[in-house]
Motif scaffolding. Structure first.
Motif, short mmCIF file in Angstrom:
data_model
loop_
_atom_site.label_atom_id
_atom_site.label_comp_id
_atom_site.label_asym_id
_atom_site.label_seq_id
_atom_site.Cartn_x
_atom_site.Cartn_y
_atom_site.Cartn_z
N ALA A 116 -27.04 -12.75 -44.46
CA ALA A 116 -26.89 -14.15 -44.04
C ALA A 116 -28.15 -14.65 -43.32
CB ALA A 116 -25.67 -14.30 -43.14
N VAL A 117 -28.77 -13.78 -42.52
CA VAL A 117 -30.02 -14.14 -41.84
C VAL A 117 -31.11 -14.39 -42.88
CG1 VAL A 117 -31.85 -13.37 -40.28
CG2 VAL A 117 -29.45 -12.91 -39.71
N ARG A 126 -18.07 -1.65 -39.09
CA ARG A 126 -19.17 -2.34 -38.39
C ARG A 126 -20.39 -2.45 -39.30
NH1 ARG A 126 -23.68 -1.00 -36.62
NH2 ARG A 126 -23.29 1.24 -36.91
N ARG A 127 -20.72 -1.36 -39.99
CA ARG A 127 -21.90 -1.37 -40.87
C ARG A 127 -21.72 -2.34 -42.03
NH1 ARG A 127 -21.34 4.24 -40.53
NH2 ARG A 127 -20.89 4.32 -42.77
N LEU A 128 -20.49 -2.45 -42.51
CA LEU A 128 -20.19 -3.39 -43.60
C LEU A 128 -20.50 -4.82 -43.16
CD1 LEU A 128 -18.70 -3.55 -46.46
CD2 LEU A 128 -16.66 -4.10 -45.14
N LEU A 129 -20.06 -5.17 -41.96
CA LEU A 129 -20.33 -6.51 -41.43
C LEU A 129 -21.81 -6.70 -41.13
CD1 LEU A 129 -17.31 -7.02 -38.98
CD2 LEU A 129 -17.71 -8.22 -41.13
N GLU A 130 -22.44 -5.68 -40.58
CA GLU A 130 -23.87 -5.80 -40.25
C GLU A 130 -24.70 -6.08 -41.49
OE1 GLU A 130 -27.57 -3.30 -38.22
OE2 GLU A 130 -25.53 -2.54 -38.01
N THR A 131 -24.41 -5.34 -42.56
CA THR A 131 -25.15 -5.55 -43.82
C THR A 131 -24.97 -6.98 -44.32
OG1 THR A 131 -24.89 -3.22 -44.43
CG2 THR A 131 -25.38 -4.75 -46.21
N GLU A 180 -16.84 -13.66 -48.57
CA GLU A 180 -16.83 -15.09 -48.23
C GLU A 180 -18.26 -15.64 -48.27
OE1 GLU A 180 -14.28 -17.12 -47.70
OE2 GLU A 180 -12.76 -15.56 -47.93
N PRO A 181 -18.41 -16.95 -48.59
CA PRO A 181 -19.75 -17.51 -48.83
C PRO A 181 -20.66 -17.64 -47.61
CG PRO A 181 -18.07 -19.22 -49.02
CD PRO A 181 -17.35 -17.92 -48.91
#
Length: 200
Positions: A144-145, A134-139, A79-80
């Protein structure tokens, strides 16, 4: 001319799907070999020959779950924006854990709950599986940051842990019979205070 083995008299793909549903419904320890082979429509000998022991079958079933019902996680990170990633992830969790045609809850969460020593390896397999999510989302949130989509200084690791914790909480509640509508409300509430970049 060398002899070749007799062809399998069952569809390995269908058998693995059946095994996945048994593990999903009963957990690792609760799924007996009798339950598994009955659902798969094969003998224990055929199961061992095609899939290995129960632990190996469980690994294969979890991989199938990952590629099928749980594939919403991989789609979500495409997702963008980070907010849309989290929204898609939680919506995927709601839809997957409340399927009218399948077990309630999440195989990755339910699989090792209330399990004894015999299921220790399964517990570890599932802990690693959850951590992979969790690591997938963190990356994705770190990206995004760096792109300015999340505020500078956002703790991407903690944000990922937050989203994954809500997602797995949704699955536990789904297994307890909480409705899809209520779970969607939980997901919406969880995203209510999403970190946003302040415009100057």
């Amino acid at each position: 001319m060398t002899a070749i083995g007799r062809p399998r008299s069952f569809d390995a793909d269908e058998a693995l799907e059946a095994a996945m549903l048994v593990f999903w419904r009963h957990g690792y320890e609760g799924a007996s070999l009798t339950d598994l082979t009955a659902a798969m429509g094969i003998t224990r000998t055929s199961m061992y020959a095609a899939f290995g022991n129960k632990e190996e079958l469980f690994r294969k079933a979890l991989a199938r779950y990952d590629d099928g019902p749980a594939s919403y996680a991989l789609r979500a990170v495409d997702e963008p924006t980070a907010h849309e990633v989290a929204k898609a992830f939680l919506e995927g969790a709601v839809l997957t854990t409340t399927r009218p045609d399948g077990p309630q809850g999440c195989l990755g969460v339910q699989g090792s709950l209330a399990a004894g020593e015999a299921a220790e390896t399964a517990r570890q397999i599932l802990a690693e599986w959850r951590d992979k999510g969790r690591r997938l989302l963190e990356t994705r949130f770190r990206r995004a940051v760096s792109e300015g989509d999340l505020p500078t200084g956002t703790d991407a690791g903690r944000l990922a842990l937050y989203v994954i914790t809500v997602g797995f909480g949704i699955s536990v509640q789904a297994a307890s019979g909480v409705s899809r509508a209520d779970l969607r409300g939980i997901a919406d509430t969880a995203l209510h205070n999403w970190p946003v970049v302040q415009s100057h």
